[in-house]
Design a protein around this motif. Structure first.
Motif, PDB file in Angstrom:
ATOM      1  N   ASP A  59       1.096  -1.176   0.109  1.00 31.24           N
ATOM      2  CA  ASP A  59      -0.011   0.161  -0.011  1.00 31.24           C
ATOM      3  C   ASP A  59       0.438   1.302  -0.047  1.00 31.24           C
ATOM      4  O   ASP A  59       0.675   2.339  -1.128  1.00 31.24           O
ATOM      5  CB  ASP A  59      -1.455  -0.644   0.796  1.00 31.24           C
ATOM      6  CG  ASP A  59      -2.201  -1.081   1.261  1.00 31.24           C
ATOM      7  OD1 ASP A  59      -2.231  -1.557   0.124  1.00 31.24           O
ATOM      8  OD2 ASP A  59      -2.535  -1.587   1.810  1.00 31.24           O
ATOM      9  N   ARG A  60       1.571   1.425   0.849  1.00 32.39           N
ATOM     10  CA  ARG A  60       2.762   2.281   1.377  1.00 32.39           C
ATOM     11  C   ARG A  60       3.565   2.934  -0.238  1.00 32.39           C
ATOM     12  O   ARG A  60       3.182   3.893  -0.736  1.00 32.39           O
ATOM     13  CB  ARG A  60       3.502   2.364   2.823  1.00 32.39           C
ATOM     14  CG  ARG A  60       4.998   3.197   2.535  1.00 32.39           C
ATOM     15  CD  ARG A  60       3.828   5.061   2.837  1.00 32.39           C
ATOM     16  NE  ARG A  60       5.184   5.978   2.250  1.00 32.39           N
ATOM     17  CZ  ARG A  60       5.412   6.385   3.793  1.00 32.39           C
ATOM     18  NH1 ARG A  60       5.042   4.987   4.465  1.00 32.39           N
ATOM     19  NH2 ARG A  60       6.007   7.143   4.044  1.00 32.39           N
TER      20      ARG A  60
ATOM     21  N   GLU B 121       1.167   4.163  -2.807  1.00 33.93           N
ATOM     22  CA  GLU B 121       1.064   5.975  -2.838  1.00 33.93           C
ATOM     23  C   GLU B 121       2.329   6.503  -3.435  1.00 33.93           C
ATOM     24  O   GLU B 121       1.751   7.578  -3.481  1.00 33.93           O
ATOM     25  CB  GLU B 121       1.154   5.595  -1.415  1.00 33.93           C
ATOM     26  CG  GLU B 121      -0.671   5.510  -1.109  1.00 33.93           C
ATOM     27  CD  GLU B 121      -0.552   5.610   0.538  1.00 33.93           C
ATOM     28  OE1 GLU B 121       0.614   5.860   1.569  1.00 33.93           O
ATOM     29  OE2 GLU B 121      -1.387   4.957   1.528  1.00 33.93           O
ATOM     30  N   ASP B 122       3.442   5.513  -2.813  1.00 31.40           N
ATOM     31  CA  ASP B 122       4.979   6.674  -3.642  1.00 31.40           C
ATOM     32  C   ASP B 122       4.701   6.146  -5.344  1.00 31.40           C
ATOM     33  O   ASP B 122       5.994   6.708  -5.748  1.00 31.40           O
ATOM     34  CB  ASP B 122       6.082   5.697  -2.622  1.00 31.40           C
ATOM     35  CG  ASP B 122       5.926   6.410  -1.276  1.00 31.40           C
ATOM     36  OD1 ASP B 122       5.165   7.298  -0.788  1.00 31.40           O
ATOM     37  OD2 ASP B 122       6.603   5.517  -0.581  1.00 31.40           O
TER      38      ASP B 122
END
Length: 214
Positions: A122-123, A126-127
């Motif tokens: 998920d992170r 996002e990036d």
């Protein structure tokens, strides 16, 4: 060595001691103090002799593993802003065919943060370093795909990580010691494969090289 590093090493040594005794289920926060002689929590037949070769090797392995990961994590974060868990995911995807893996496959392949793989992806998504793609053959499944930005980020981080590995893991040993250590660790990894996976286990063991003479 700075005071903070001494304290870190002291705590890590205490943690490894607890793991080695079988009394700790999770990495603890401990003081650098003499261990207790109380054997009430030790399993039957546990060797109390601190010089027992098996326990010395076990403690050494745990302590070295904990300290290495902590130092490599700190250096990678300071140099690139990336965690080892994120780096691990990018590496696994970069080696996969088409730079993509199903989420359950990725969870099997990563060496760190298996239980939190969804949050890590998920992170990274996002990036913009990883994208999710629907799986045509499984409506409920999804691929994690390494993006071009993710590959570029991995290429930036790799020299920092490998430099740390070289200094902290490779340089303390001679070439012969590294060859022997490789064989021993490969044997240890192969021994963890369940008996039901005898075929893959034999395949791993067949790749072990002869122990280098001292």
């Amino acid at each position: 060595m700075e005071q903070s590093e001494i304290a870190d090493a002291c705590g890590e040594a205490g943690a490894a001691e607890g793991w080695a005794s079988g009394t700790l289920m999770e990495p603890p926060v401990v003081a650098c103090a003499e261990t207790s002689n109380d054997s009430s929590t030790e399993p039957a037949g546990f060797p109390r002799d601190p010089t027992d070769p098996g326990m010395r090797a076990w403690r050494g392995f745990l302590q070295a593993h904990a300290m290495l990961l902590r130092r490599l994590e700190a250096e990678l974060s300071a140099g690139t802003g990336m965690s080892l868990a994120h780096y691990d995911v990018l590496v696994q995807l970069s080696f996969a065919e088409g730079r993509r893996l199903r989420m359950h496959e990725l969870a099997i392949r990563v060496l760190l943060s298996r239980s939190g793989i969804t949050r890590v992806v998920d992170r990274l998504e996002e990036d913009g370093l990883v994208a999710r793609m629907a799986c045509p053959s499984d409506a409920r499944g999804a691929f994690a795909v390494l993006t071009d930005a993710g590959l570029a980020r991995l290429r930036e981080a790799t020299p920092v990580h490998l430099d740390g590995v070289r200094r902290r893991f490779v340089e303390p040993f001679t070439g012969d010691e590294l060859a022997e250590l490789s064989v021993l660790l490969e044997r240890l990894a192969a021994a963890q494969v369940p008996a039901s996976a005898a075929g893959p286990r034999r395949a791993v063991e067949s790749q072990a090289r002869p122990v280098t003479a001292g």
